[in-house]
Motif scaffolding. Structure first.
Motif, PDB file in Angstrom:
ATOM      1  N   GLU A   1       0.523  -1.146   0.138  1.00  0.00           N
ATOM      2  CA  GLU A   1       0.094   0.011   0.033  1.00  0.00           C
ATOM      3  C   GLU A   1       0.872   1.128   0.082  1.00  0.00           C
ATOM      4  O   GLU A   1       1.685   1.571  -0.818  1.00  0.00           O
ATOM      5  N   SER A   2       0.858   2.130   0.992  1.00  0.00           N
ATOM      6  CA  SER A   2       1.484   3.444   0.962  1.00  0.00           C
ATOM      7  C   SER A   2       2.860   3.417   0.847  1.00  0.00           C
ATOM      8  O   SER A   2       3.583   4.130   0.593  1.00  0.00           O
ATOM      9  N   CYS A   3       3.453   2.267   1.643  1.00  0.00           N
ATOM     10  CA  CYS A   3       4.772   1.922   1.784  1.00  0.00           C
ATOM     11  C   CYS A   3       5.325   1.789   0.336  1.00  0.00           C
ATOM     12  O   CYS A   3       6.178   2.435  -0.271  1.00  0.00           O
ATOM     13  N   LYS A   4       4.702   0.794  -0.598  1.00  0.00           N
ATOM     14  CA  LYS A   4       4.883   0.522  -1.760  1.00  0.00           C
ATOM     15  C   LYS A   4       4.859   1.925  -2.784  1.00  0.00           C
ATOM     16  O   LYS A   4       5.532   2.061  -3.487  1.00  0.00           O
ATOM     17  N   THR A   5       3.818   2.795  -2.464  1.00  0.00           N
ATOM     18  CA  THR A   5       3.544   3.837  -3.353  1.00  0.00           C
ATOM     19  C   THR A   5       4.992   4.545  -3.137  1.00  0.00           C
ATOM     20  O   THR A   5       5.420   5.471  -3.952  1.00  0.00           O
ATOM     21  N   THR A   6       5.082   4.871  -1.679  1.00  0.00           N
ATOM     22  CA  THR A   6       6.299   5.999  -1.362  1.00  0.00           C
ATOM     23  C   THR A   6       7.738   5.363  -2.105  1.00  0.00           C
ATOM     24  O   THR A   6       8.305   5.970  -2.448  1.00  0.00           O
TER      25      THR A   6
END
Length: 604
Positions: free
Chosen positions: A564-569
């Protein structure tokens, strides 16, 4: 999400000096100001300090400007500057940013240089409050946009590179970065402590169920003993033949609160001579300056700062130690500004940049951040000359360009675009992780024109295996692209080599093992920019491949997957060789600046 983000104490301390000094007894206020809360949606590898609730945006604009006006006046007096420093030390203790002794020592170390930089800077109250409160309170243009000048001639036509013919010569390049040798590393000491750096004589002994420092290193906020650095060099020497070596800095440990110039110079000497000893006189090493080489850390005044506060003490020592590797013209610019250029082979040149002149943590740039030392304009001159000669150029440096100040990063990106056929390799370190940043053509932002390789650290800091990188580069022959064809990462698996220590019999000659080879791991023919663009697209569409990258990014030691947001970052970081692109990615995904702040806190 990911594992806790690596935390470095400096940004908190500099924010204290740059902002908390408004909450001081000098100003008649004893209310302890606190750091903004940690990012909500973005959780990477961050060490989680105590949660702090104060938000500077709760401060009204008129009050902020009033306070900073008083501070500006106060800093005109050396006696008031002394009281400001004492107040900052007290705030550091009250906010539990570090143990009392650390707060005291880091205040003593930073105060003179930082306050002098503030006194000489053009930081107005409206600019400080724009930074702290928000753009509605003013314009923060202390790092205002600026442009370097490119030659007027047209850019030559771009010919897409082709893989070399089978059997073509190749160059093997050893790459070392972020050694972070800790002279006070102590086996059996506490690996979990309150200080920013553990596994030391001062860390005490581990309590029940707590970890102790391992013989060869430790998965914690610990740096390395000298024997591990020597083991790496011995292993690399046996693995030889090296055509040359790139070494991108950060020699000292993370005990930034207690470092002296003499200690920094001693560590520079010891590690430089160990590299020379183990790799031999026939292997040329091309070093770059890291942000930890100076003390205070990140303190790199531009050349217009003279006298004892200049960086002359450091650059002169580097020139002396690196003289066996570098010719006199390179040593001359090294002494001047910490950068240089050298012809490696006919047709191939290296440019070593001082990336501290692009770092927002370098508080001396408050005085003047416009192309410090004229380094980028100098780079343009070098690249133009190389283009006319038909040379290829490799650029090495410590901090990846996508993490630099906005204007510096934009200008560097512009330079890479203009000289995409000349610059065939960019090599950086600093993040301690195994990653990269992409460069695209400025007109469409779709065609890959370059890739900045970000290699993993030698040190374990934080929760990593020790490691080093090997690059396979298109070799020395007529028409060579000099591009990276492949790279491999080697590690010392601490889980394996520290296990016998329990029985009092540590491994004496540990084996450094291949973690992965890039072309094999990702199924790519070469490591050209177009290949990396394809890999990045694969990360988006194939989560299995991305999770493999996430594992390798941490040198084979990671406990959680990145979703999720980790991957997006992470994807934003990889595709953003320019800092404003990173910020745009942040806004597009609704992180409200949290992602950028989280990534910048990885700077170690």
């Amino acid at each position: 999400m990911g594992s806790p983000l690596r935390w470095c104490p400096l940004p908190s301390f500099l924010l204290l000096f740059g902002a908390l000094l408004v909450a001081t007894p000098l100003l008649g206020s004893c209310h302890p100001a606190q750091m903004t809360a940690r990012p909500g949606p973005v959780i990477l590898e961050r060490f989680n300090p105590n949660a702090l609730g104060f938000n500077w945006r709760n401060l009204t604009c008129p009050l902020c400007k009033t306070l900073f006006t008083i501070v500006d006046i106060a800093l005109l007096s050396d006696s008031n500057a002394e009281r400001v420093a004492r107040a900052v030390e007290e705030a550091c203790i009250r906010l539990h940013l570090a143990e009392e002794v650390v707060c005291h020592e880091i205040t003593e170390l930073f105060r003179d240089d930082f306050i002098r930089a503030l006194q000489e800077s053009l930081l107005w109250p409206s600019e400080a409050c724009a930074l702290l409160v928000g753009p509605a309170c003013g314009k923060f243009d202390i790092y205002a946009p600026w442009n370097i000048t490119l030659p007027k001639g047209p850019k030559p036509p771009v010919t897409p590179p082709s893989p070399p013919k089978p059997g073509s010569p190749q160059s093997r390049v050893l790459f070392l970065t972020d050694v972070h040798w800790d002279r006070e590393y102590q086996v059996g000491s506490a690996a979990d402590c309150k200080e920013p750096l553990c596994c030391r004589n001062s860390s005490g002994t581990p309590s029940w169920r707590r970890r102790g420092a391992g013989y060869w290193g430790t998965y914690s906020k610990c740096d390395l003993p000298l024997r591990t650095v020597e083991s790496l060099l011995e292993n690399a020497a046996r693995d030889g033949r090296w055509d040359w070596v790139y070494w991108t800095g950060d020699i000292p440990a993370h005990n930034i609160w207690s470092q002296t110039r003499d200690q920094q110079l001693m560590e520079l000497t010891v590690i430089s001579r160990l590299v020379h000893k183990h790799l031999g006189p026939n292997v040329t090493v091309y070093p770059a300056v890291g942000n930890h080489e100076s003390t205070p850390v990140n303190s790199f005044p531009p050349p217009f700062i003279h006298g004892n506060r200049s960086s002359g003490w450091l650059y002169a020592a580097m020139a002396e130690e690196w003289a066996p590797w570098l010719p006199e013209p390179a040593l001359k610019t090294l002494r001047y500004g910490g950068f240089y250029t050298v012809e490696i082979q006919p047709g191939l040149r290296v440019v070593s940049l001082n990336m501290n002149f692009c770092a927002r943590e370098n508080f001396w740039l408050m005085v003047n951040s416009t192309d410090p030392a004229n380094q980028l304009q100098w780079l343009v001159h070098i690249l133009q000359d190389s283009e006319e000669k038909g040379e290829k150029v490799h650029i090495i440096g410590h901090i990846p360009p996508g993490l630099c100040l906005g204007s510096w990063s934009w200008n560097y990106y512009h330079i890479i675009n203009r000289y995409e056929s000349t610059v065939t390799g960019q090599f950086f370190g600093h993040t301690h992780l195994d990653e990269f940043q992409m460069f695209y053509d400025e007109e469409t932002m779709t065609r890959a024109v370059g890739v900045a390789f970000v290699a993993p650290s030698v040190t374990t800091y934080v929760n990593l295996n020790p490691g080093y990188r090997v690059y396979i580069v298109d070799g020395n022959y007529k028409g060579s692209s000099r591009l990276v064809l492949d790279h491999a990462t080697y590690i010392l698996n601490l889980t394996e080599v520290n296990r016998p220590e329990v029985l009092g019999n540590p491994v004496k000659d540990p084996k450094w093992t291949l973690l992965y080879r890039a072309t094999e791991a990702y199924g790519l023919p070469t490591m050209f920019p177009s290949d990396y663009d394809l890999l990045l697209r694969t990360f988006i569409s194939n989560d299995r491949v991305f999770q493999k990258f996430w594992y390798l990014r941490h040198k084979g030691h990671v406990s959680e997957v990145c979703k999720e947001s980790c991957k997006t970052t992470i994807l934003c970081f990889l595709q953003s060789g320019r800092s404003d692109q990173l910020e745009q990615c942040d806004l597009i995904h609704g992180f409200q600046g949290n992602m950028v702040r989280a990534l910048r806190k990885t700077l170690c």
